[in-house]
Design an enzyme around this catalytic site. Structure first.
Site, mmCIF file in Angstrom:
data_model
loop_
_atom_site.group_PDB
_atom_site.id
_atom_site.type_symbol
_atom_site.label_atom_id
_atom_site.label_comp_id
_atom_site.label_asym_id
_atom_site.label_seq_id
_atom_site.Cartn_x
_atom_site.Cartn_y
_atom_site.Cartn_z
ATOM 1 N N GLY A 47 0.807 -1.222 0.000
ATOM 2 C CA GLY A 47 0.000 0.000 0.000
ATOM 3 C C GLY A 47 0.827 1.253 0.000
ATOM 4 N N GLN A 48 2.130 1.122 0.192
ATOM 5 C CA GLN A 48 2.985 2.312 0.224
ATOM 6 C C GLN A 48 3.320 2.799 -1.170
ATOM 7 O OE1 GLN A 48 4.023 -0.715 -0.016
ATOM 8 N NE2 GLN A 48 6.088 -1.040 0.696
ATOM 9 N N GLY A 49 2.999 2.025 -2.196
ATOM 10 C CA GLY A 49 3.200 2.499 -3.560
ATOM 11 C C GLY A 49 4.509 2.069 -4.187
ATOM 12 N N ALA A 87 11.520 -0.205 7.850
ATOM 13 C CA ALA A 87 12.579 0.757 8.163
ATOM 14 C C ALA A 87 12.664 1.864 7.103
ATOM 15 C CB ALA A 87 13.938 0.059 8.324
ATOM 16 N N ARG A 89 12.909 1.761 4.058
ATOM 17 C CA ARG A 89 14.054 1.478 3.211
ATOM 18 C C ARG A 89 13.694 1.216 1.749
ATOM 19 N NH1 ARG A 89 14.956 -3.600 1.995
ATOM 20 N NH2 ARG A 89 17.207 -3.641 2.137
ATOM 21 N N GLY A 289 13.805 7.973 2.693
ATOM 22 C CA GLY A 289 12.615 7.239 3.116
ATOM 23 C C GLY A 289 11.700 8.089 3.980
ATOM 24 N N GLY A 291 8.600 7.191 4.833
ATOM 25 C CA GLY A 291 7.491 6.368 5.310
ATOM 26 C C GLY A 291 7.183 6.488 6.787
ATOM 27 N N GLU A 292 8.107 6.079 7.635
ATOM 28 C CA GLU A 292 7.760 6.022 9.052
ATOM 29 C C GLU A 292 7.912 7.341 9.774
ATOM 30 O OE1 GLU A 292 9.218 1.745 10.561
ATOM 31 O OE2 GLU A 292 10.509 2.809 9.173
#
Ligand code: FES
Ligand code: FES
Lengths: 337, 161
Positions: A47-49, A87, A89, A289, A291-292
């Site tokens: 889902g992050q693409g 992570a 990454r 990154g 993301g998190e």
């Protein structure tokens, strides 16, 4: 008894990837007979693409439209090795592996085109729309479709490439403990405004304003979507979510979505996102990154805003009305009582 | 072996009949028997909205609906919204508005939104929030979903002038 407004700020410096026994990912790229490109990975899009971003990276490197690239993440048994998508990454590690594989495939593609056009491969360039031509002489051209056909049926070449990206393990220096656990860092800063009801302990997030520095936004709309969702998730972690509200005592933990609280569509704070791009030297096209880290700075910012509003420091998550009321009571109690 | 019962429904405009296990939920019957995996099972207890479908014009949680109670019913799921290869305005608005990430909540969100727009083609933001309040999303922070539903309403040909 009153509603008290407070404002808090927090910043985060977030490593891209991790440092365990080395942090590798691999990729394989090959063309079909008709000049479509397959990227084989063991990395997973949850889902992050990831698929979209890897298709863009491969397309950019080879010089074809992204629609011509298919990302195959089918099977971790048979695909090239990947440590995984965690992570923050994925874009960085796997993207770098895809660049390396696509660069090698592009070289073979240009060599085949050079043979077909009877020129030097180093004199060729791609136009990004599916053609290869001699630099400065666009009429001397061959399509990638015809190049792939020639490679398969005439020249006996495989337009393919292998990619590997490894951040080697970093050991701490014995004397100082200094080490280099990551090669690049994303950054964020968040300002949160809250209203705290000092009678009920209830917190309303009035606004959350975030600045994210993420290297380069390879797909700006997807980055924005990630950051908006992440900002909401950070607030949710700060104020709502837990399976063990009295940790380490496991009593009163939520057992379903009725009891596991998250802010719903009716509880949204006014949210602002600003993206800064400072390309990472070793990032794929400069990306880091995001993301998190995008769900991190909201948490200390909320805690700081609550302190600003009612003068109590809460150091346990989530910051529930109960915790705020207990802290307010302890603060009001006469010293030594 | 559990007793099998025949269930006949109109699923996305098509007459369909299957034998389902007595006591099976509509969610499990749709996914396992009728081959429509667009409704998702997030909680199987009525708290996430991912399994939402429209039964005889009303929004329902298919995980709390008995399949055999749907005999004769008309069921609409997200899988039935596109006409040929043209996406439904809600699907297009979700895609163009980047309102799905993992996509697990998306079919339920779209059915909840469709049920709203069928009743109220020109909803306010508050109407949309109310309509989506039974649906949980982990990824998006909801705002892009709210915006997508409003965009679909604005683009709809049925919009009140
Ligand atoms: S699966 Fe039906 S509400 Fe969650
Ligand atoms: S998009 Fe992932 S749950 Fe909503």
């Amino acid at each position: 008894m009153a509603i008290r407004r407070g404002r808090g700020v927090a910043a985060v410096n977030y490593p891209t990837g991790m440092n365990l026994g080395g942090d590798p990912s691999q990729a394989l790229v090959h063309s079909t007979p008709t000049g479509n490109f397959m990227v084989t990975l063991s990395s997973v899009d949850l889902g992050q693409g990831l698929k979209q971003i890897m298709a863009q990276i491969c397309a950019e490197t080879i010089g074809v439209p992204a629609e011509l690239v298919t990302i195959d993440t089918g099977d971790t048994d048979t695909g090239p090795h990947c440590m995984g998508t965690f992570a923050s990454r994925g874009t960085h590690r796997i993207g770098n592996a895809v660049i390396q594989a696509a660069t090698e495939a592009r070289q073979v593609m240009l060599e085949v085109a050079a043979e077909e056009l009877e020129v030097n491969a180093s004199d060729l360039e791609t136009d990004g729309t599916g053609n290869i031509h001699v630099k400065g002489a666009p009429q001397k051209a061959i399509s990638i479709f015809d190049t792939a056909l020639a490679a398969h049926f005439k020249r006996g070449r495989s337009i393919s490439g292998r990619g590997m990206f490894l951040v080697p393990r970093s050991y701490p220096e014995v004397e100082t403990g200094a080490m280099k656990p990551a090669t690049c860092y994303a950054h964020a800063c968040t300002v949160v405004e809250v209203d705290v009801d000092d009678e009920t302990g209830e917190v309303t997030v009035v606004s959350v304003k975030n600045v994210f520095e993420i290297g380069r936004a390879l797909n700006p709309r997807m980055v924005e979507q990630q950051l908006v969702g992440g900002s909401w998730m950070g607030l949710s972690h700060a104020l709502y979510e837990t399976t063990e509200p009295y940790y380490p005592n496991r009593e009163h933990g939520g057992t379903d979505f009725n009891q596991y609280l998250m802010p719903g569509p009716g509880d949204l704070a006014e949210t602002e996102i600003i993206v800064l791009e400072r390309p990472a030297a070793d990032g794929p096209y400069g990306a880091k990154g995001p993301g998190e880290m995008c769900a991190n700075p909201q948490i200390p910012a909320v805690a700081n805003a609550i302190f600003d509003a009612v003068g109590v420091r809460i150091d346990h998550l989530p910051i529930t009305p109960e915790r705020i009321l207990r802290a307010l009571r302890a603060q009001a109690a006469p010293a030594g009582a | 072996m559990a007793k099998k019962v025949p269930v006949q429904v109109t699923l996305n405009g098509e007459e369909r009949a299957e034998f389902v296990e007595s006591g099976a939920t509509l969610l499990n019957a749709l996914r396992g028997r009728f081959g429509d995996t667009s409704p998702k099972g997030g909680c199987h207890q009525g708290t996430c909205g991912a399994c939402s479908v429209i039964i005889d014009g009303e929004l329902k949680l298919s995980c709390l609906t008995l399949a055999e109670a749907c005999d004769g019913a008309e069921i609409v799921t997200t899988a039935g919204l596109a006409t040929n290869s043209a996406m439904h305005p809600l699907q297009r608005a979700f895609a163009e508005g980047f309102a799905a990430q993992c996509g697990f909540c998306t079919p339920g969100m779209i059915m909840a939104a469709k049920a709203l727009l069928d009743q109220k083609p020109d909803p306010t933001r508050e109407d949309v929030i109310e309509a989506l309040s039974g649906n949980i999303c982990r990824c998006t922070g909801y705002e892009p979903i709210i915006q997508a539903v409003l965009a679909a309403a604005a683009a709809s040909p049925h919009k009140a002038a």
